[in-house]
Design a protein around this motif. Structure first.
Motif, PDB file in Angstrom:
ATOM      1  N   GLN A 397       0.857  -1.193  -0.044  1.00 43.12           N
ATOM      2  CA  GLN A 397      -0.003   0.045  -0.156  1.00 43.12           C
ATOM      3  C   GLN A 397       0.853   1.199   0.105  1.00 43.12           C
ATOM      4  O   GLN A 397       0.515   2.310  -0.757  1.00 43.12           O
ATOM      5  CB  GLN A 397      -0.956   0.064   1.401  1.00 43.12           C
ATOM      6  CG  GLN A 397      -2.079   1.132   1.143  1.00 43.12           C
ATOM      7  CD  GLN A 397      -1.626   2.330   2.187  1.00 43.12           C
ATOM      8  OE1 GLN A 397      -0.748   2.303   2.797  1.00 43.12           O
ATOM      9  NE2 GLN A 397      -2.168   3.576   1.685  1.00 43.12           N
ATOM     10  N   THR A 400       2.428   2.058  -3.407  1.00 40.04           N
ATOM     11  CA  THR A 400       1.563   2.554  -4.454  1.00 40.04           C
ATOM     12  C   THR A 400       0.848   3.774  -4.076  1.00 40.04           C
ATOM     13  O   THR A 400       0.016   4.160  -4.833  1.00 40.04           O
ATOM     14  CB  THR A 400       0.515   1.356  -4.710  1.00 40.04           C
ATOM     15  OG1 THR A 400      -0.340   1.017  -3.553  1.00 40.04           O
ATOM     16  CG2 THR A 400       1.268   0.319  -5.307  1.00 40.04           C
ATOM     17  N   HIS A 401       1.092   4.263  -3.026  1.00 42.68           N
ATOM     18  CA  HIS A 401       0.280   5.294  -2.338  1.00 42.68           C
ATOM     19  C   HIS A 401       0.114   6.603  -2.963  1.00 42.68           C
ATOM     20  O   HIS A 401      -0.530   7.302  -3.473  1.00 42.68           O
ATOM     21  CB  HIS A 401       0.611   5.719  -0.871  1.00 42.68           C
ATOM     22  CG  HIS A 401      -0.162   6.783  -0.407  1.00 42.68           C
ATOM     23  ND1 HIS A 401      -1.634   6.566   0.135  1.00 42.68           N
ATOM     24  CD2 HIS A 401       0.029   8.233   0.043  1.00 42.68           C
ATOM     25  CE1 HIS A 401      -2.165   7.584   0.545  1.00 42.68           C
ATOM     26  NE2 HIS A 401      -1.143   8.602   0.597  1.00 42.68           N
ATOM     27  N   TRP A 402       1.563   6.989  -3.779  1.00 33.65           N
ATOM     28  CA  TRP A 402       1.850   8.000  -4.504  1.00 33.65           C
ATOM     29  C   TRP A 402       1.748   7.782  -6.068  1.00 33.65           C
ATOM     30  O   TRP A 402       2.129   8.837  -6.799  1.00 33.65           O
ATOM     31  CB  TRP A 402       3.014   8.750  -4.143  1.00 33.65           C
ATOM     32  CG  TRP A 402       3.092   9.286  -2.680  1.00 33.65           C
ATOM     33  CD1 TRP A 402       4.013   8.796  -1.508  1.00 33.65           C
ATOM     34  CD2 TRP A 402       2.042  10.235  -2.063  1.00 33.65           C
ATOM     35  NE1 TRP A 402       3.693   9.510  -0.449  1.00 33.65           N
ATOM     36  CE2 TRP A 402       2.528  10.498  -0.752  1.00 33.65           C
ATOM     37  CE3 TRP A 402       1.233  11.040  -2.659  1.00 33.65           C
ATOM     38  CZ2 TRP A 402       1.966  11.233   0.313  1.00 33.65           C
ATOM     39  CZ3 TRP A 402       0.596  11.962  -1.639  1.00 33.65           C
ATOM     40  CH2 TRP A 402       0.684  11.911  -0.208  1.00 33.65           C
ATOM     41  N   GLU A 405      -2.855   7.002 -10.754  1.00 36.87           N
ATOM     42  CA  GLU A 405      -3.342   5.949 -11.597  1.00 36.87           C
ATOM     43  C   GLU A 405      -4.144   6.820 -12.675  1.00 36.87           C
ATOM     44  O   GLU A 405      -4.935   7.543 -12.550  1.00 36.87           O
ATOM     45  CB  GLU A 405      -4.385   4.983 -10.755  1.00 36.87           C
ATOM     46  CG  GLU A 405      -3.714   4.298  -9.752  1.00 36.87           C
ATOM     47  CD  GLU A 405      -4.498   3.571  -8.985  1.00 36.87           C
ATOM     48  OE1 GLU A 405      -5.878   3.629  -9.198  1.00 36.87           O
ATOM     49  OE2 GLU A 405      -4.142   2.558  -8.432  1.00 36.87           O
ATOM     50  N   ASN A 422      -9.855   1.084  -2.915  1.00 37.47           N
ATOM     51  CA  ASN A 422      -9.064   1.155  -1.584  1.00 37.47           C
ATOM     52  C   ASN A 422      -9.339  -0.011  -0.577  1.00 37.47           C
ATOM     53  O   ASN A 422     -10.631  -0.253  -0.628  1.00 37.47           O
ATOM     54  CB  ASN A 422      -9.230   2.558  -0.924  1.00 37.47           C
ATOM     55  CG  ASN A 422      -8.667   3.732  -1.614  1.00 37.47           C
ATOM     56  OD1 ASN A 422      -7.312   4.070  -1.414  1.00 37.47           O
ATOM     57  ND2 ASN A 422      -9.335   4.193  -2.881  1.00 37.47           N
ATOM     58  N   ASN A 426      -6.939   1.459   4.979  1.00 40.32           N
ATOM     59  CA  ASN A 426      -5.956   2.046   4.356  1.00 40.32           C
ATOM     60  C   ASN A 426      -6.144   3.620   4.327  1.00 40.32           C
ATOM     61  O   ASN A 426      -7.419   4.061   4.343  1.00 40.32           O
ATOM     62  CB  ASN A 426      -5.493   1.628   3.174  1.00 40.32           C
ATOM     63  CG  ASN A 426      -4.855   0.205   3.038  1.00 40.32           C
ATOM     64  OD1 ASN A 426      -4.316  -0.122   4.118  1.00 40.32           O
ATOM     65  ND2 ASN A 426      -4.766  -0.573   2.005  1.00 40.32           N
ATOM     66  N   LYS A 429      -5.706   6.201  -1.448  1.00 34.41           N
ATOM     67  CA  LYS A 429      -4.633   6.259  -2.327  1.00 34.41           C
ATOM     68  C   LYS A 429      -4.612   7.520  -3.322  1.00 34.41           C
ATOM     69  O   LYS A 429      -5.851   7.861  -3.786  1.00 34.41           O
ATOM     70  CB  LYS A 429      -4.625   5.148  -3.333  1.00 34.41           C
ATOM     71  CG  LYS A 429      -4.318   3.850  -2.920  1.00 34.41           C
ATOM     72  CD  LYS A 429      -3.983   2.607  -3.984  1.00 34.41           C
ATOM     73  CE  LYS A 429      -5.485   2.435  -4.661  1.00 34.41           C
ATOM     74  NZ  LYS A 429      -5.157   1.213  -5.471  1.00 34.41           N
ATOM     75  N   SER A 466      -3.582  12.356  -7.062  1.00 35.26           N
ATOM     76  CA  SER A 466      -4.680  11.699  -8.066  1.00 35.26           C
ATOM     77  C   SER A 466      -5.445  13.095  -8.819  1.00 35.26           C
ATOM     78  O   SER A 466      -5.979  12.604  -9.480  1.00 35.26           O
ATOM     79  CB  SER A 466      -5.613  11.185  -7.044  1.00 35.26           C
ATOM     80  OG  SER A 466      -6.000  12.065  -5.927  1.00 35.26           O
TER      81      SER A 466
END
Length: 648
Positions: A397, A400-402, A405, A422, A426, A429, A466
């Protein structure tokens, strides 16, 4: 002047939370790892002699096993891990103690070098340590007057290794650190010398080879210690005044004829005072025990035991190691294993808390215990961390958080996030908030479809990676909001913020820059106040600009009865077109610029926002008033979801 200062402060203080993630925030969410991963396969050991102690090849290999296990336990997050490159052995300089060996793992904070753009350890930075040793006790206090080459004595608080799971006052003081959840730690000995340190001891039957002294034994050690102190002072006087014998002769005379006799008189008086209690366990008044000067008074007796003090205090039991422990510690098999680190509560500091989380959730205490004290259980089994799946999911997690997508959005949709991709528990994202407060968390909300983000109190959450920036000049922003049920006058409250101010890479406003902000407060009210003057549910949009043609701070308050303790869901919409924002609740328009006024100028008209304004940053902040006393966890939570921006 005061109004201008307030507005400027308010604007500048909000920029940091709007910004793209800073280098430091990216570090905090990064799996940094270890400076070097050690491999000891095939390593040959020679006998090691240190301070009269001899360590066999096997004993030295124990230290290397500790290093391997801690590196397999976790990858440092938001910090850089290193193993201090020295042989770690117990010291014998304060008296004979059990022979032990171990290692220290040091976890350093990082910074990004402006010149090289590489991550580096912060020079001379204090580090967070994990220490693992054989036959060593943490949190003990040497009793200086008693200690000599013939014996080592130490004190501990009354609430020590036997108290963490039995003494309610200790349990209440440390329960927030998580060691009382389940039986993972209660099967072992755990000691909080203070909230700055915790030690887990692994030893058969949870019995340490130590003995508490009686009052009579303490007074016996006082007598021996006083005599040693007199001789040491004489020796020092001779050394310091070797060229002036008459000077040290006077000092020695005072010691022999004045101070030492007075010490013995006071000691005998204390013996007389406790003559019927000499076999009772001794609890010292002070953690380092009495000193030579305590016995020299001609007006009062020394304060040695807690009974000598005028108030009731817990005090410090005094101990010695059993004689057989000193000898048995020289053998290959350890008597006990001591594992120490600095405990941290959630949302305090990334560097230290991640170490605490690793020792709380991932270090395999059962394996280490069995390795030394029940080896048949782990024969042929390599060390692996506890809760390995949990740790792997967390690392995935974080990695891949930053990562931005690329979503396939319908035509006209500029941004959309319903948080459906998500995992619950968590952080969302691609969104950013600060870890120094309770972070936002993806959850399910009872009776509400889909996934939601539970906002941390006063912790601004922004779509840091994002969201493509800036927003279109003309756009519609929609989102849903939910409050927990509540009994107070207000429930869940959210502030939506948008800013056109340019910011530095660190997130601060560019000095002397011009810009515009929109803030929209939405607060749930209690329906029991519908018919009195105390109803507090409201929708309050604020437009604030430093651009000359639109300069000013304008606001409007709408009596919000669509969002209450019974109507716990609301849909909010902000439309911006040709510089004219419009605010909607459940599809109903509740405010436009012509409704908005200045607090100190009722005749000042709001023109909207300057033409061509492009908002660079937006965020959501939980502004709920009904929060817990610690300021970090809400009694009433508030949630957002279905955030959508469409281009007009």
């Amino acid at each position: 002047m005061k109004e201008i200062f307030f507005i400027t402060t308010m604007l500048c203080s909000s920029f940091l939370s709007f910004a793209q993630p800073t280098d430091q925030q990216r570090i905090e969410d990064s799996v940094i790892g270890w400076k070097q991963i050690y491999s000891f396969k095939g390593k040959q050991y020679k006998t090691l002699a240190v301070e009269g102690q001899t360590y066999s090849a096997y004993q030295q290999s124990i230290s290397d096993s500790f290093t391997t296990w801690i590196q397999r336990t976790f990858l440092p997050i938001g910090a850089w891990g290193d193993i201090f490159p020295k042989n770690f052995t117990t010291r014998q300089n304060k008296g004979p103690v059990p022979q032990g060996i171990g290692m220290d793992a040091l976890i350093y904070a990082l910074f990004k070098n402006d010149r090289t753009r590489k991550y580096e350890m912060i020079p001379n930075e204090s580090h967070v340590d994990v220490s693992i040793y054989t036959n060593a006790l943490a949190g003990i206090n040497p009793v200086h007057l008693f200690n000599s080459p013939d014996g080592f004595f130490f004190s501990m608080p009354k609430e020590n290794y036997a108290s963490t799971f039995t003494d309610k006052s200790v349990m209440d003081a440390v329960k927030e650190f998580g060691l009382h959840e389940g039986d993972r730690f209660s099967r072992y000995m755990v000691y909080f010398p203070s909230q700055m340190g915790v030690t887990v001891v692994l030893t058969p039957d949870n019995q340490l080879p130590i003995v508490q002294l009686s009052k009579g034994e303490v007074l016996e050690q006082c007598e021996k210690g006083l005599l040693r102190e007199v001789e040491e002072r004489k020796k020092e006087a001779r050394h310091m005044s070797s060229n002036n014998p008459s000077y040290y002769a006077g000092i020695i005379k005072d010691l022999d004829e004045k101070f030492y006799p007075q010490c013995i008189r006071n000691l005998n008086a204390v013996r007389e005072k406790y003559k019927s209690k000499l076999t009772e366990p001794a609890v010292l008044y002070y953690f380092t025990g009495p000193s030579f000067s305590d016995f020299t008074s001609t007006s009062s007796l020394p304060t040695i035991f807690i009974e000598d003090w005028y108030q009731k205090i817990s005090g410090y039991p005094v101990y010695r190691y059993r004689k057989e422990a000193i000898e048995n510690s020289k053998k290959d098999k350890p008597l006990w294993i001591s594992i120490s680190w600095q405990p941290k509560k959630p949302n305090t500091g990334v560097q230290a808390y991640e170490v605490h989380r690793a020792m709380l959730r991932y270090f395999n205490y059962d394996y280490v215990y069995n390795y030394f004290f029940n080896p048949e259980k782990v024969k042929g089994v390599s060390y692996s961390p506890s809760n390995a799946d949990e740790q792997a999911a967390r690392i995935k997690q974080l990695k891949t958080h930053w990562v931005k997508e690329e979503k396939q959005l319908p035509q006209g949709t500029f941004f959309a996030d319903d948080f459906s991709d998500n995992a619950e528990g968590n952080r969302p994202k691609g969104w950013n908030d600060t870890k120094s407060r309770t972070p936002a968390t993806v959850v399910s909300v009872k009776t509400k479809p889909g996934k939601w983000v539970q906002l941390g109190y006063m912790n601004a959450l922004s779509p840091a990676t994002s969201l493509t920036r800036p927003l279109p000049e003309n756009f519609t922003l929609d989102f849903d909001m939910v409050t927990d049920e509540f009994n107070a006058r207000t429930g869940g409250s959210v502030k939506l913020s948008l800013s056109s101010f340019p910011t530095t890479p660190e997130g601060w406003a560019v000095p002397n820059s011009k810009g515009t902000t929109i803030e929209w407060y939405i607060t749930a009210g209690n329906e029991s106040d519908y018919n009195n003057n105390n109803y507090r549910g409201e929708s309050k949009p604020i437009i604030n600009s430093t651009v000359a043609s639109h300069n000013g701070n304008f606001n409007y308050t709408y009596d919000l009865r669509e969002f209450t303790n019974k109507k716990t869901t609301v849909h909010a919409t902000l439309k911006v077109k040709n510089g004219q924002p419009a605010f909607f609740i459940n599809g109903k328009q509740i405010a436009v610029p012509s409704d908005m006024k200045q607090d100190y100028c009722k005749d000042c008209a709001c023109k909207g926002i300057p033409p061509g304004t492009m908002f660079r940053n937006l965020n959501f902040t939980n502004t709920t008033h009904n929060w817990s006393p610690d300021g970090k966890s809400n009694e009433v939570h508030v949630y957002i979801s279905n955030v959508k921006i469409t281009k007009e």
